[in-house]
Every structure is written in structure tokens, then in C-alpha cells.
Design an enzyme around this catalytic site. Sequence first.
Site, PDB file in Angstrom:
ATOM      1  N   ASN A  10       0.876  -1.173   0.000  1.00 51.55           N
ATOM      2  CA  ASN A  10       0.000   0.000   0.000  1.00 51.55           C
ATOM      3  C   ASN A  10       0.915   1.226   0.000  1.00 51.55           C
ATOM      4  O   ASN A  10       1.509   1.541   1.020  1.00 51.55           O
ATOM      5  CB  ASN A  10      -0.893  -0.039   1.250  1.00 51.55           C
ATOM      6  CG  ASN A  10      -1.684   1.240   1.459  1.00 51.55           C
ATOM      7  OD1 ASN A  10      -1.776   2.079   0.558  1.00 51.55           O
ATOM      8  ND2 ASN A  10      -2.241   1.391   2.647  1.00 51.55           N
ATOM      9  N   LYS A  12       0.070   4.233  -0.295  1.00 49.70           N
ATOM     10  CA  LYS A  12      -0.583   5.431   0.276  1.00 49.70           C
ATOM     11  C   LYS A  12      -0.357   6.627  -0.659  1.00 49.70           C
ATOM     12  O   LYS A  12      -0.343   6.445  -1.872  1.00 49.70           O
ATOM     13  CB  LYS A  12      -0.075   5.671   1.701  1.00 49.70           C
ATOM     14  CG  LYS A  12      -0.151   4.400   2.555  1.00 49.70           C
ATOM     15  CD  LYS A  12       0.062   4.629   4.014  1.00 49.70           C
ATOM     16  CE  LYS A  12      -0.088   3.291   4.739  1.00 49.70           C
ATOM     17  NZ  LYS A  12      -0.007   3.428   6.197  1.00 49.70           N
ATOM     18  N   HIS A  94      -9.548   1.556   5.001  1.00 45.49           N
ATOM     19  CA  HIS A  94      -8.263   1.729   5.692  1.00 45.49           C
ATOM     20  C   HIS A  94      -8.448   2.722   6.841  1.00 45.49           C
ATOM     21  O   HIS A  94      -9.211   3.686   6.716  1.00 45.49           O
ATOM     22  CB  HIS A  94      -7.204   2.227   4.710  1.00 45.49           C
ATOM     23  CG  HIS A  94      -5.819   2.184   5.291  1.00 45.49           C
ATOM     24  ND1 HIS A  94      -5.381   3.132   6.183  1.00 45.49           N
ATOM     25  CD2 HIS A  94      -4.807   1.296   5.128  1.00 45.49           C
ATOM     26  CE1 HIS A  94      -4.136   2.813   6.542  1.00 45.49           C
ATOM     27  NE2 HIS A  94      -3.765   1.708   5.917  1.00 45.49           N
ATOM     28  N   GLU A  96      -6.740   5.068   7.836  1.00 45.18           N
ATOM     29  CA  GLU A  96      -6.461   6.473   7.480  1.00 45.18           C
ATOM     30  C   GLU A  96      -7.653   7.094   6.758  1.00 45.18           C
ATOM     31  O   GLU A  96      -7.926   8.290   6.915  1.00 45.18           O
ATOM     32  CB  GLU A  96      -5.172   6.530   6.639  1.00 45.18           C
ATOM     33  CG  GLU A  96      -3.942   6.264   7.511  1.00 45.18           C
ATOM     34  CD  GLU A  96      -2.751   5.672   6.788  1.00 45.18           C
ATOM     35  OE1 GLU A  96      -2.721   5.671   5.546  1.00 45.18           O
ATOM     36  OE2 GLU A  96      -1.833   5.199   7.491  1.00 45.18           O
ATOM     37  N   GLU A 164      -5.515  -4.483  10.745  1.00 41.26           N
ATOM     38  CA  GLU A 164      -4.456  -3.503  10.914  1.00 41.26           C
ATOM     39  C   GLU A 164      -4.693  -2.702  12.190  1.00 41.26           C
ATOM     40  O   GLU A 164      -5.467  -1.726  12.184  1.00 41.26           O
ATOM     41  CB  GLU A 164      -4.430  -2.535   9.729  1.00 41.26           C
ATOM     42  CG  GLU A 164      -4.179  -3.201   8.400  1.00 41.26           C
ATOM     43  CD  GLU A 164      -3.587  -2.220   7.394  1.00 41.26           C
ATOM     44  OE1 GLU A 164      -2.483  -2.483   6.915  1.00 41.26           O
ATOM     45  OE2 GLU A 164      -4.221  -1.184   7.138  1.00 41.26           O
ATOM     46  N   GLY A 170       2.671   2.381  10.702  1.00 41.58           N
ATOM     47  CA  GLY A 170       3.684   3.412  10.542  1.00 41.58           C
ATOM     48  C   GLY A 170       4.450   3.756  11.804  1.00 41.58           C
ATOM     49  O   GLY A 170       5.162   4.756  11.843  1.00 41.58           O
ATOM     50  N   SER A 209       3.318  -2.009  10.315  1.00 48.60           N
ATOM     51  CA  SER A 209       4.759  -2.143  10.568  1.00 48.60           C
ATOM     52  C   SER A 209       5.300  -3.534  10.231  1.00 48.60           C
ATOM     53  O   SER A 209       6.204  -4.028  10.900  1.00 48.60           O
ATOM     54  CB  SER A 209       5.097  -1.763  12.016  1.00 48.60           C
ATOM     55  OG  SER A 209       4.792  -0.386  12.234  1.00 48.60           O
TER      56      SER A 209
HETATM   57  P1  PGA Z   1       2.830   0.366   7.536  1.00 51.32           P
HETATM   58  O1  PGA Z   1       1.358   0.607   6.959  1.00 51.32           O
HETATM   59  O2  PGA Z   1       3.309  -0.953   6.987  1.00 51.32           O
HETATM   60  O3  PGA Z   1       3.638   1.519   7.026  1.00 51.32           O
HETATM   61  O4  PGA Z   1       2.718   0.340   9.020  1.00 51.32           O
HETATM   62  C1  PGA Z   1       0.481  -0.473   6.780  1.00 51.32           C
HETATM   63  C2  PGA Z   1      -0.848   0.025   6.251  1.00 51.32           C
HETATM   64  O5  PGA Z   1      -1.309   1.090   6.686  1.00 51.32           O
HETATM   65  O6  PGA Z   1      -1.455  -0.628   5.382  1.00 51.32           O
END
Ligand code: PGA
Length: 247
Positions: A10, A12, A94, A96, A164, A170, A209
Site C-alpha cells: 500500500n 498510500k 483503511h 487512514e 491492521e 507506521g 509495521s
Molecule cells: P505500515 O502501513 O506498513 O507503514 O505500518 C500499513 C498500512 O497502513 O497498510
Amino acid sequence: MTRRPLAAGNWKMNGTTDSLEQLRALISTIGTPACEVMLCLPATLIAPAAAIAQGTAVAIGGQTCHPAASGAHTGDISAGMLADAGATAVIVGHSERRADHAETDAAVRAQAEAAWAAGLTAIICVGETEAQRDAGEALAVVTTQLTGSIPPGATAANTVVAYEPVWAIGTGRTPSIEDIDEMHLGIRTALAARFPADAALMRLLYGGSMKPTNAAQIMAVVDVDGGLVGGASLKAADFAQIVAAAS
Ligand code: PGA
């Protein structure tokens, strides 16, 4: 019957046409892996990426879609547009999107239905906040999200669920292997109650992560069928190691 693992990146809101070099590098590094591989890209990169990835092991996905097929929704993108550009899947719900755009479970459900109508696989995301985990509510929160976000009609072919934990995205922090195991088993159990014919074959991804250093251990958990990978999917060398761990 078995579940074929899926390593999904992803990106983003990262990447311009220069970044397609990473896609080319990924394709040549991974060859023909035993798992499915996907990159969910910014909408601007889907068409050029799909052209590059055609006939390779890498599929291309989107990161969100509007529930409507078309209309007066300035700045939005429909599932049909993603499919037209060459996507075969789309992430919906997601955390976010849920946080930045106040997307509710009902909105996520409508997006998943729109994805299916356009022939896309819906990668439906769920996950608790740190406060919810600390309060012992993680499984209850995720179960409520599953009920509200997954439409009736979900099958192992049209739906992937991504767990998640918001606090792991992140941050470089991950739940313990025991906590991931417990949550994924809880998700599988909840899905089995609603989708008895398909739950055993539905892929459940872990996200938050995931890195080359922890991917193999996380993917070894029985009910983890791959990963949804943010930061570590931006560099082909890192993501190729995660693909190898999933294979
Ligand atoms: P990350 O994000 O691997 O950077 O923690 C995962 C995600 O939000 O899909």
C-alpha cells in the site's frame, strides 16, 4: 483446499512516475513467487503500473473508491474507473480513510459492494486503536467493524480482510505474535458464523509495521494469510523479502 498467501503493498499517498522503477525492480526480483503479489497505488499510477505489470506476477490495486458508479462527486474515483485503469482490487476502510474522511462501517460496506460490482476484489480493513486495545476491547471493536463493513455476499474470491491495529501502522510497533494469533482466530471465527461456506478460504492479512525482519514470523501464524504493507512496500528490495516470506 488452501489459502494462497497475498503480499499486498500500500503505497498510500507516495509515488510519482519515477517510482515505477521500484515496480520494475520488484517484478524482476521476485520472478514467479508462490504467493500472490499486489501493489495498491495512488490512482495516478494505476494505468502506467498496470501496463508495466501486465503478464507478470504483480497485480495492481487502488486504495479507495466511491460507492457510486459515477456522478457529481468532485475529486472522487469510482471502482469502475479503477478497473478501467487496470486495477483488480481496491483497499476499502483503511484506518487512514476512516480517520481522515470520517468513513463509517456503512460507508465501507457500500464501497465494498461498489468494488464487487466493478469486478474488483475488496480488501476490507479493520483494526482497533491503542486506547481500545488497552481497554481490552480490541476483539469486540474489530468484530463490530467486520459486521458493519463486510456486505452480505462476501466470498473467498471477492473479499480479503486486513487486520491492521491502528497503533501499529507506521509506528514500528507490532502486536505480539500471541495477540496476532488470537485476533486472526477471532476474525476467522466471526467470519465463519456469517459466511460458513467461505470463511475457511477467505484470506486474512496482517498489516501494521510489517518489515523484512518480522514478516516471516507473522506470516507463520496459522490464520495469517499474508500482509498489507505500507512503508516497507515502497522499496522493491524490502518488499521482495516480504514476498519471499509469504511464499
Ligand atoms: P505500515 O502501513 O506498513 O507503514 O505500518 C500499513 C498500512 O497502513 O497498510
